[in-house]
Enzyme design. Structure first.
Site, PDB file in Angstrom:
ATOM      1  N   LEU A 141       0.861  -1.187   0.000  1.00 14.70           N
ATOM      2  CA  LEU A 141       0.000   0.000   0.000  1.00 14.70           C
ATOM      3  C   LEU A 141       0.897   1.237   0.000  1.00 14.70           C
ATOM      4  O   LEU A 141       1.881   1.301   0.744  1.00 14.70           O
ATOM      5  CB  LEU A 141      -0.878  -0.016   1.248  1.00 14.70           C
ATOM      6  CG  LEU A 141      -2.022   0.997   1.300  1.00 14.70           C
ATOM      7  CD1 LEU A 141      -3.064   0.697   0.211  1.00 14.70           C
ATOM      8  CD2 LEU A 141      -2.704   0.982   2.663  1.00 14.70           C
TER       9      LEU A 141
ATOM     10  N   HIS B 299      -4.660  -3.137 -12.346  1.00 12.99           N
ATOM     11  CA  HIS B 299      -5.221  -4.242 -11.575  1.00 12.99           C
ATOM     12  C   HIS B 299      -5.746  -5.292 -12.560  1.00 12.99           C
ATOM     13  O   HIS B 299      -6.423  -4.939 -13.534  1.00 12.99           O
ATOM     14  CB  HIS B 299      -6.365  -3.730 -10.690  1.00 12.99           C
ATOM     15  CG  HIS B 299      -6.931  -4.800  -9.817  1.00 12.99           C
ATOM     16  ND1 HIS B 299      -6.273  -5.266  -8.686  1.00 12.99           N
ATOM     17  CD2 HIS B 299      -8.070  -5.522  -9.909  1.00 12.99           C
ATOM     18  CE1 HIS B 299      -7.000  -6.221  -8.136  1.00 12.99           C
ATOM     19  NE2 HIS B 299      -8.089  -6.409  -8.856  1.00 12.99           N
TER      20      HIS B 299
HETATM   21  C1  GRF Z   1      -0.125  -7.930 -13.039  1.00 15.14           C
HETATM   22  O1  GRF Z   1      -1.144  -8.840 -13.275  1.00 15.14           O
HETATM   23  C2  GRF Z   1      -0.674  -6.652 -12.466  1.00 15.14           C
HETATM   24  O2  GRF Z   1      -1.909  -6.309 -12.962  1.00 15.14           O
HETATM   25  C3  GRF Z   1      -0.797  -7.004 -11.030  1.00 15.14           C
HETATM   26  O3  GRF Z   1       0.334  -7.784 -10.729  1.00 15.14           O
HETATM   27  C4  GRF Z   1       0.788  -8.420 -11.921  1.00 15.14           C
HETATM   28  C5  GRF Z   1       2.197  -8.014 -12.127  1.00 15.14           C
HETATM   29  O4  GRF Z   1       2.779  -8.663 -13.204  1.00 15.14           O
HETATM   30  N1  GRF Z   1      -1.026  -5.846 -10.219  1.00 15.14           N
HETATM   31  P1  GRF Z   1       4.175  -8.208 -13.767  1.00 15.14           P
HETATM   32  O5  GRF Z   1       5.134  -8.076 -12.585  1.00 15.14           O
HETATM   33  O6  GRF Z   1       3.981  -6.896 -14.467  1.00 15.14           O
HETATM   34  O7  GRF Z   1       4.584  -9.296 -14.699  1.00 15.14           O
END
Ligand code: GRF
Length: 202
Positions: free
Chosen positions: A89, A106
Site C-alpha cells: 500500500l 489491476h
Molecule cells: C499484473 O497482473 C498486475 O496487474 C498485477 O500484478 C501483476 C504483475 O505482473 N497488479 P508483472 O510483474 O507486471 O509481470
C-alpha cells in the site's frame, strides 16, 4: 515525460512499457522502485540501465524510505508514477504529494475483485470461482485504499470458456500489456480530463 515504475516481481508490465513503440517518443522510465531488495523486474531495469531503488516505509539496510522519494523524483523530473504489480500500500502522505500522478494496473474489472489481499493469482482464482463470464484489466488513479481510485480505462475479455484461473490470468495479461502503455500515452499527451469525478480519455 519522465516516469517512475513501481514493481514487486516478474516485471512483464514494466517490459511492455519499455517495448511500446507508441511510448518511445512520449516518455522515458527514469527510475524503477520495488518493495523488494531484488526481483526479476530489477533485472529488467538493470538491462535497460534504469536506476532502481528498494523502498520501504521505515529505514532498513539497502532501502530508501518513501519520505526520501519526492526529492529523488524532483531531481529526475518525474511526472507520473506507475504501479505495475507493486504489492504494498502506498503511504497516504506520499499520495498527497503526487495528486492524480499515481496510477495502478489491476488484473480484473474493478470495482469487482479488488481490495486488500486481492493480487496476483488470488484475483483470477476469485474470478474463476465466481463463474464470471468476463474479466479484464483496469488502470485507475491510486488513493489511500487498495484498488479504489477513479478508473481511467479498462479492457475486457470473454472468459466464458476458461477452464482455470491460470487461463484467465493469461488472457488478462495480454490485455494489461496493451492497456497500461495506452493509458500512459494518453497521460503523456495530456489527453485526459477529470469532470464531475469521472475520468475521460480524449
Ligand atoms: C499484473 O497482473 C498486475 O496487474 C498485477 O500484478 C501483476 C504483475 O505482473 N497488479 P508483472 O510483474 O507486471 O509481470
Amino acid at each position: 515525460m519522465n516516469i517512475a515504475v513501481f514493481v514487486s516481481g516478474r516485471g512483464s508490465n514494466l517490459h511492455a512499457i519499455l517495448n511500446s513503440a507508441e511510448l518511445e517518443a512520449l516518455c522515458r522510465i527514469s527510475v524503477v522502485c520495488s518493495d523488494k531488495l531484488d526481483c526479476h523486474a530489477f533485472q529488467i531495469a538493470h538491462q535497460y540501465n534504469i536506476p532502481f531503488f528498494s523502498v520501504s516505509e521505515s529505514k532498513k539496510n539497502g532501502f530508501v524510505t518513501f519520505q526520501m522519494l519526492p526529492s529523488i523524483f524532483a531531481e529526475k523530473q518525474i511526472e507520473l508514477i506507475v504501479l505495475a504489480g507493486f504489492l504494498k500500500l502506498i503511504p497516504k502522505d506520499f499520495i498527497g504529494t503526487f495528486p492524480f500522478k499515481i496510477i495502478n494496473i489491476h488484473p480484473a474489472l474493478l470495482p469487482s475483485f479488488g481490495g486488500k489481499g486481492m493480487y496476483g493469482n488470488r484475483v483470477h482464482e476469485a474470478v474463476f470461482k465466481s463463474s464470471a463470464k468476463v474479466s479484464g484489466a483496469t488502470v485507475h488513479f491510486v488513493n489511500e485504499n487498495y484498488d479504489e481510485g477513479l478508473i481511467i480505462d479498462q479492457a475486457a475479455v470473454s472468459i466464458a470458456d476458461a477452464n482455470s484461473a491460470e487461463e484467465i490470468a493469461q488472457r488478462v495479461l495480454i490485455l494489461e500489456h496493451a492497456l497500461l502503455p495506452s493509458v500512459i500515452a494518453k497521460i503523456a499527451q495530456r489527453k485526459i480530463e477529470i469532470k464531475n469525478n469521472r475520468v475521460y480519455l480524449i
